[in-house]
Design an enzyme around this catalytic site. Structure first.
Site, PDB file in Angstrom:
ATOM      1  N   LYS A  90     -10.258 -23.947  10.383  1.00  0.00           N
ATOM      2  CA  LYS A  90     -10.767 -22.720  11.035  1.00  0.00           C
ATOM      3  C   LYS A  90     -12.054 -23.051  11.795  1.00  0.00           C
ATOM      4  CE  LYS A  90     -13.373 -19.767   8.600  1.00  0.00           C
ATOM      5  NZ  LYS A  90     -14.687 -19.494   9.193  1.00  0.00           N
ATOM      6  N   ASN A  91     -12.962 -23.800  11.144  1.00  0.00           N
ATOM      7  CA  ASN A  91     -14.286 -24.025  11.735  1.00  0.00           C
ATOM      8  C   ASN A  91     -14.289 -25.092  12.816  1.00  0.00           C
ATOM      9  OD1 ASN A  91     -15.157 -22.019  10.123  1.00  0.00           O
ATOM     10  ND2 ASN A  91     -16.237 -23.330   8.668  1.00  0.00           N
ATOM     11  N   CYS A 132     -24.839 -11.087   8.073  1.00  0.00           N
ATOM     12  CA  CYS A 132     -23.607 -10.840   7.307  1.00  0.00           C
ATOM     13  C   CYS A 132     -23.988 -10.949   5.830  1.00  0.00           C
ATOM     14  CB  CYS A 132     -22.528 -11.857   7.686  1.00  0.00           C
ATOM     15  SG  CYS A 132     -22.855 -13.478   7.044  1.00  0.00           S
ATOM     16  N   ARG A 168     -28.793 -14.909   9.205  1.00  0.00           N
ATOM     17  CA  ARG A 168     -28.123 -15.797  10.163  1.00  0.00           C
ATOM     18  C   ARG A 168     -28.658 -15.626  11.594  1.00  0.00           C
ATOM     19  NH1 ARG A 168     -21.963 -16.317   8.576  1.00  0.00           N
ATOM     20  NH2 ARG A 168     -22.240 -18.370   9.495  1.00  0.00           N
ATOM     21  N   ASP A 226     -19.779 -24.277   1.919  1.00  0.00           N
ATOM     22  CA  ASP A 226     -18.551 -23.472   1.957  1.00  0.00           C
ATOM     23  C   ASP A 226     -17.661 -23.690   0.742  1.00  0.00           C
ATOM     24  OD1 ASP A 226     -18.059 -23.668   5.571  1.00  0.00           O
ATOM     25  OD2 ASP A 226     -19.405 -22.484   4.324  1.00  0.00           O
ATOM     26  N   ARG A 276      -9.402 -13.936   6.553  1.00  0.00           N
ATOM     27  CA  ARG A 276     -10.137 -14.492   7.694  1.00  0.00           C
ATOM     28  C   ARG A 276     -10.049 -16.016   7.696  1.00  0.00           C
ATOM     29  NH1 ARG A 276     -16.078 -12.377   8.653  1.00  0.00           N
ATOM     30  NH2 ARG A 276     -15.755 -14.012  10.198  1.00  0.00           N
TER      31      ARG A 276
HETATM   32  C1  EPZ Z   1     -20.987 -22.744  10.356  1.00  0.00           C
HETATM   33  O1  EPZ Z   1     -21.708 -21.535  10.467  1.00  0.00           O
HETATM   34  C2  EPZ Z   1     -19.686 -22.386   9.661  1.00  0.00           C
HETATM   35  N1  EPZ Z   1     -18.932 -21.439  10.475  1.00  0.00           N
HETATM   36  C3  EPZ Z   1     -19.983 -21.769   8.292  1.00  0.00           C
HETATM   37  O2  EPZ Z   1     -18.734 -21.518   7.646  1.00  0.00           O
HETATM   38  C4  EPZ Z   1     -20.759 -22.798   7.464  1.00  0.00           C
HETATM   39  O3  EPZ Z   1     -21.100 -22.226   6.221  1.00  0.00           O
HETATM   40  C5  EPZ Z   1     -22.042 -23.202   8.218  1.00  0.00           C
HETATM   41  O4  EPZ Z   1     -21.691 -23.692   9.537  1.00  0.00           O
HETATM   42  C6  EPZ Z   1     -22.813 -24.284   7.482  1.00  0.00           C
HETATM   43  O5  EPZ Z   1     -22.009 -25.390   7.289  1.00  0.00           O
HETATM   44  C7  EPZ Z   1     -18.224 -21.898  11.539  1.00  0.00           C
HETATM   45  O6  EPZ Z   1     -18.218 -23.075  11.843  1.00  0.00           O
HETATM   46  C8  EPZ Z   1     -17.427 -20.878  12.304  1.00  0.00           C
HETATM   47  P1  EPZ Z   1     -25.470 -22.889  10.655  1.00  0.00           P
HETATM   48  P2  EPZ Z   1     -23.084 -21.486  11.357  1.00  0.00           P
HETATM   49  O7  EPZ Z   1     -25.936 -22.499  12.001  1.00  0.00           O
HETATM   50  O8  EPZ Z   1     -22.954 -22.367  12.523  1.00  0.00           O
HETATM   51  C9  EPZ Z   1     -29.747 -21.112   9.738  1.00  0.00           C
HETATM   52  C10 EPZ Z   1     -17.142 -20.233   6.498  1.00  0.00           C
HETATM   53  O9  EPZ Z   1     -17.142 -19.776   5.347  1.00  0.00           O
HETATM   54  N2  EPZ Z   1     -29.873 -20.951  11.191  1.00  0.00           N
HETATM   55  O10 EPZ Z   1     -25.263 -24.337  10.335  1.00  0.00           O
HETATM   56  O11 EPZ Z   1     -23.414 -20.070  11.580  1.00  0.00           O
HETATM   57  C11 EPZ Z   1     -28.721 -20.156   9.155  1.00  0.00           C
HETATM   58  O12 EPZ Z   1     -29.306 -18.897   8.904  1.00  0.00           O
HETATM   59  C12 EPZ Z   1     -18.398 -20.154   7.348  1.00  0.00           C
HETATM   60  O13 EPZ Z   1     -16.159 -20.803   7.040  1.00  0.00           O
HETATM   61  C13 EPZ Z   1     -31.089 -20.527  11.723  1.00  0.00           C
HETATM   62  O14 EPZ Z   1     -32.039 -20.295  10.997  1.00  0.00           O
HETATM   63  O15 EPZ Z   1     -24.115 -22.124  10.311  1.00  0.00           O
HETATM   64  C14 EPZ Z   1     -28.316 -20.847   7.874  1.00  0.00           C
HETATM   65  O16 EPZ Z   1     -29.242 -20.555   6.856  1.00  0.00           O
HETATM   66  C15 EPZ Z   1     -19.517 -19.399   6.630  1.00  0.00           C
HETATM   67  N3  EPZ Z   1     -31.197 -20.368  13.067  1.00  0.00           N
HETATM   68  C16 EPZ Z   1     -28.397 -22.328   8.242  1.00  0.00           C
HETATM   69  O17 EPZ Z   1     -29.212 -22.407   9.424  1.00  0.00           O
HETATM   70  C17 EPZ Z   1     -30.150 -20.637  13.922  1.00  0.00           C
HETATM   71  O18 EPZ Z   1     -30.314 -20.493  15.157  1.00  0.00           O
HETATM   72  C18 EPZ Z   1     -27.040 -22.974   8.550  1.00  0.00           C
HETATM   73  O19 EPZ Z   1     -26.445 -22.211   9.578  1.00  0.00           O
HETATM   74  C19 EPZ Z   1     -28.925 -21.068  13.365  1.00  0.00           C
HETATM   75  C20 EPZ Z   1     -28.808 -21.222  11.996  1.00  0.00           C
END
Ligand code: EPZ
Length: 417
Positions: free
Chosen positions: A22-23, A116, A121, A303, A396
């Site tokens: 999915k990701n 969420c 996020r 995850d 999802r």
């Molecule tokens: C991706 O989300 C995945 N989703 C998530 O999977 C996964 O948990 C996450 O990466 C971490 O591995 C998809 O790929 C569609 P991040 P993403 O930006 O990109 C903070 C699932 O269950 N952050 O790496 O949104 C954020 O708040 C989903 O399949 C900022 O602070 O994750 C978090 O604490 C859930 N500012 C951390 O970084 C930003 O601009 C990691 O977020 C961006 C992120």
């Protein structure tokens, strides 16, 4: 809203075919915005999030055909680069269209995704990176307005954000000059996206490492790509096999994408066998507690934290689970405790003391992976029945999960309300 009923206790046995990631699929679909000719994606999972991305891209004028696990995407007639709130709010990954829209059309208007269940996020890392590429970024009425042109730059991410790495890598493919992204996220899905973009004519090196270099090009053509297996889905089924003291093989799984996770499973006493693209687990001598700390890849994946917790609820001894990636990713704890688990949470750490068995109970799904944890717990419960409400969270990210678990011997069914 559908619910899933589980009468647990049966050891899961057999083989389950792991679907496409999915990701990986979601950013790959967004990347097709950049292609001046049609693209094909193979091994695409049939998931609600994929349908949502399909709807968003189609609303912007992309022509998409979804046949089986095969997607054709044609962006040649795309119109206004606008991603509306009512679609983006449904799925945070919609925000991944910002980089490609800006790169292709020189401007974009994308709704802020909002928070969420697992955290606020924010998208500050995405926006800072786009500004480093020369974009003018403003926020008006809940929308991000971004205008080019984009110029190659050196960017260092404050945190190895997966989405920010993907958004910026896509934006930089058409920037004027060379972009280097340092402290980039290293997830396999990013390497997969880099491979696909290069097949369209991009010039990317280092995708999947913490330093990605992108040499901007004038145009990207069409191409085709096979999506990598879903490592989180594979891990979820393997944990269900261990939690029920069964013997489960994940077929079409890539063990290289799960090294930290599989090492942890070995620590619990689980038997792990790896053959080519198959991973088999069994727990003939029971399960022991282990400590887990989630980290960006290649660390233990956030995850799989909730599902691992569900399995550790019935392991012998006390486990300490630390969640370092998201600020609120213990939504499963309250429901697991209602099933008889012994869990204490203090800030971002949870102490799980193993119990002999869990008891089935009516529980509420809250987010995708917490819901998967409740399924693992329900399958391992040796008494009572577990009724999981709001299963749309599960749909999802997992395709027909009740059918595939039933094929492994689970007593599980979906009740359509
Ligand atoms: C991706 O989300 C995945 N989703 C998530 O999977 C996964 O948990 C996450 O990466 C971490 O591995 C998809 O790929 C569609 P991040 P993403 O930006 O990109 C903070 C699932 O269950 N952050 O790496 O949104 C954020 O708040 C989903 O399949 C900022 O602070 O994750 C978090 O604490 C859930 N500012 C951390 O970084 C930003 O601009 C990691 O977020 C961006 C992120």
């Amino acid at each position: 809203m559908d619910r899933i009923l589980i009468r647990g206790g049966a050891p899961l046995r057999g083989q389950v075919h792991i679907r496409g990631s999915k990701n990986s699929t979601l950013p790959l679909m967004a990347a097709c915005i950049l292609a001046e000719a049609p693209c094909e994606l193979h091994n695409v999972p049939c998931l609600h999030d994929v349908f949502t991305m399909d709807k968003l891209l189609s609303a912007m004028g992309m022509t998409i055909e979804f046949t089986g696990r095969y997607l054709t995407l044609d962006a040649s007639d795309m119109g206004e680069p606008l991603a509306p709130y009512d679609l983006v709010r449904k799925m945070r990954a919609s925000f991944f269209v910002l980089g490609p829209l800006l790169a292709r059309y020189g401007q974009a208007k994308v709704s802020l995704p909002g928070g969420c269940a697992i955290g606020t996020r924010p998208v500050d890392i995405h926006l800072k990176g786009l500004e480093a590429l020369g974009a003018h970024v403003s926020i008006e009425d809940g929308y991000v307005l971004a205008k080019g042109p984009l110029k190659g730059a050196d960017i260092t991410l404050d945190f190895p954000s997966v989405g920010a790495t993907e958004n910026l890598m896509m934006a930089a493919t058409r920037a004027d000059g060379v972009t280097r992204i340092s402290n980039a996220a290293r997830e396999p899905e990013i390497a997969d996206l880099g491979h696909f973009l290069n097949s369209l004519g991009a010039q990317i090196s280092g995708a999947g490492t913490d330093l990605i270099t992108i040499v901007g090009v004038d145009e990207l053509g069409g191409g085709q790509h096979t999506v990598i297996p879903d490592r989180v889905e594979a891990g979820t089924f393997l944990l269900a096999g261990l939690a029920t003291h069964g013997d489960v093989t994940a077929q079409n799984a890539n063990a290289d994408h799960l090294s930290s996770f599989l090492n942890k499973l070995r620590g619990t006493g689980g038997e792990i066998e790896i053959h080519a693209n198959r991973i088999r687990v069994a727990a003939p001598n029971g399960l022991r507690a282990v400590d887990v700390t989630t980290q960006p890849y290649p660390g233990f994946p956030t995850d799989l934290q909730a599902q691992m917790m569900a399995m550790l609820c019935v392991a012998e001894g006390a486990s300490v689970i630390k969640e370092t990636v998201f600020e609120n990713r213990f939504m499963q704890v309250g429901e697991l405790v209602r099933m008889g688990a012994d869990i204490e949470v203090d800030s971002n750490a949870a102490v799980v003391r193993g119990v002999n068995n869990l008891r089935g109970a009516p529980v509420m799904a809250s987010d995708l992976r917490a819901s998967a944890a409740l399924i693992v717990a329900g399958l391992s419960a040796t008494k009572g029945e577990t009724a999981i409400h709001r299963v749309y969270h599960i749909d999802r990210g997992y395709e027909r999960i009740e059918e595939r678990l039933s094929a492994l011997g689970a007593d599980i069914e979906r009740i359509q309300d």
